[in-house]
Design a protein around this motif. Sequence first.
Motif, PDB file in Angstrom:
ATOM      1  N   ASN A 219       0.939  -0.914  -0.133  1.00 41.77           N
ATOM      2  CA  ASN A 219       0.094  -0.052   0.040  1.00 41.77           C
ATOM      3  C   ASN A 219       0.935   1.288  -0.081  1.00 41.77           C
ATOM      4  O   ASN A 219       1.547   1.609   0.832  1.00 41.77           O
ATOM      5  N   ASP A 222      -1.324   4.793   2.370  1.00 42.99           N
ATOM      6  CA  ASP A 222      -1.399   4.803   3.999  1.00 42.99           C
ATOM      7  C   ASP A 222      -0.246   4.832   4.488  1.00 42.99           C
ATOM      8  O   ASP A 222       0.419   3.562   4.786  1.00 42.99           O
ATOM      9  N   ASP A 389      -5.763  -2.137   9.586  1.00 42.88           N
ATOM     10  CA  ASP A 389      -6.202  -1.669   8.313  1.00 42.88           C
ATOM     11  C   ASP A 389      -6.790  -2.785   8.098  1.00 42.88           C
ATOM     12  O   ASP A 389      -6.670  -4.114   8.268  1.00 42.88           O
ATOM     13  N   SER A 390      -7.961  -2.949   6.857  1.00 40.63           N
ATOM     14  CA  SER A 390      -8.352  -4.050   6.343  1.00 40.63           C
ATOM     15  C   SER A 390      -7.376  -4.808   5.702  1.00 40.63           C
ATOM     16  O   SER A 390      -6.631  -4.066   4.778  1.00 40.63           O
ATOM     17  N   ARG A 392      -7.586  -6.215   2.758  1.00 43.98           N
ATOM     18  CA  ARG A 392      -7.771  -5.873   1.316  1.00 43.98           C
ATOM     19  C   ARG A 392      -6.991  -4.819   1.100  1.00 43.98           C
ATOM     20  O   ARG A 392      -6.603  -4.528  -0.284  1.00 43.98           O
ATOM     21  N   GLU A 393      -6.999  -3.656   1.972  1.00 48.21           N
ATOM     22  CA  GLU A 393      -6.402  -2.281   1.742  1.00 48.21           C
ATOM     23  C   GLU A 393      -4.871  -2.514   1.976  1.00 48.21           C
ATOM     24  O   GLU A 393      -3.950  -2.037   1.332  1.00 48.21           O
ATOM     25  N   ASN A 394      -4.465  -3.285   3.031  1.00 50.72           N
ATOM     26  CA  ASN A 394      -2.995  -3.412   3.557  1.00 50.72           C
ATOM     27  C   ASN A 394      -2.664  -4.580   4.174  1.00 50.72           C
ATOM     28  O   ASN A 394      -3.269  -5.131   5.306  1.00 50.72           O
TER      29      ASN A 394
END
Length: 417
Positions: A219, A222, A389-390, A392-394
């Motif tokens: 990612n 973030d 974080d989720s 899926r995002e990180n």
Amino acid sequence: MLDNNQLLRFTTAGSVDDGKSTLIGRLLYDSKSIFEDQLQAIENTSKKKGHDGVDLALFTDGLRDEREQGITIDVAYRYFTTPKRKFIIADTPGHIQYTRNMVTGASTANAAIILVDARHGVIEQTKRHSFIASLLQIPHVIVCINKMDLVDYSEEVYNNVINQFEEFASKLLVNDIRFIPISALNGDNVVNRSTNMDWYQGAPLLHTLETMHISSDINKVDARFPVQTVLRPQSESHRDYRGYAGRMASGIFRLGDEVTVLPSGFTSKIKTIDTLDKSLEEAYAPMSISVTLEDDIDISRGDMIVKSNNKPEPSQDIEVMLCWLHNNPAKPRAKYSIRHTSNEQKAMIKEIVYKFDINTLERKSEDKDIKMNDISKVKIRTTKPLMVDSYRENRTTGSIILIDEATNETVAAGMVV
């Protein structure tokens, strides 16, 4: 030239005797990625076992128990290089009791090769491994329909397997699925194009792997910096230095960035970014660095430094997709240690929301027993907040493991939802 090549990590999965180890052996053998002494040792072992030629599966089945039983038990990592790309292979077991090993091997993969026996089609283990690949956010799935030589290289059989897989895969979150008909034993469409299947117009497996686009799973948006330790040098020249050392989990830090320390919520600005031998203007994942701040703030291992305009909400109640790894089942409201980045806290499984039926992807909310290899959605309560974080995002800040405090054994791996 090779140092600049992209590295592709891929995992192989499939049911027992689908030919995973033979396929990897064929990849290594036909791409000339085996040292002469290794080849000689395998040839000798093959003769002792009564094989006419080289038993390709022996290139990966390195454990004595595996060789004796003729099956893959542990995750076997193999490395090879072609003029176009470098590869790391995680060869994972096919047996249902080793699903946890597949989770381990697939957790860092860019691609997954799912083997299907052309004679049997899509079976339970095919679905299980495909679901895990989807759950772990593996972006590319290559379905290799193996043992085509045993069905007379039939295009009809190949198309039937594709239809079976596509019907199931419509429920999965995988963007790129490709199909290749192969015979790992004879080498058809593995490294070289098959002359027995001229009806197949696609590329062989190795060419597909060499040309597949790899997007970074880091990612870049973030900024997350879990603190591993606090540096306080005792030398005269650095007596006033107070640095926070760790590895960038995601995003970018630059000098002067406004940051917040979690979970305390104190704010400051980045004063310096240092490595072992120099200072930097900026740092990005996955660099290991030490940062100093303009203000004196109480920071310790397990805290996380993030940008003030983009921060996760510290939470003590976390929903996680959990894969149970241990022989002993999960105990209701039992206490475990939870590890998330550099943070370790006490935790307990507060609620089992549902379990997955791997065959149908049905959610079973009435089944509250978590046993080895089960995949469940659970709610976890921690003693202190975690900055998650989720997944899926990180991938880094979205993953956790649970540890049995009594034995110090890892009992589960989880992905934050």
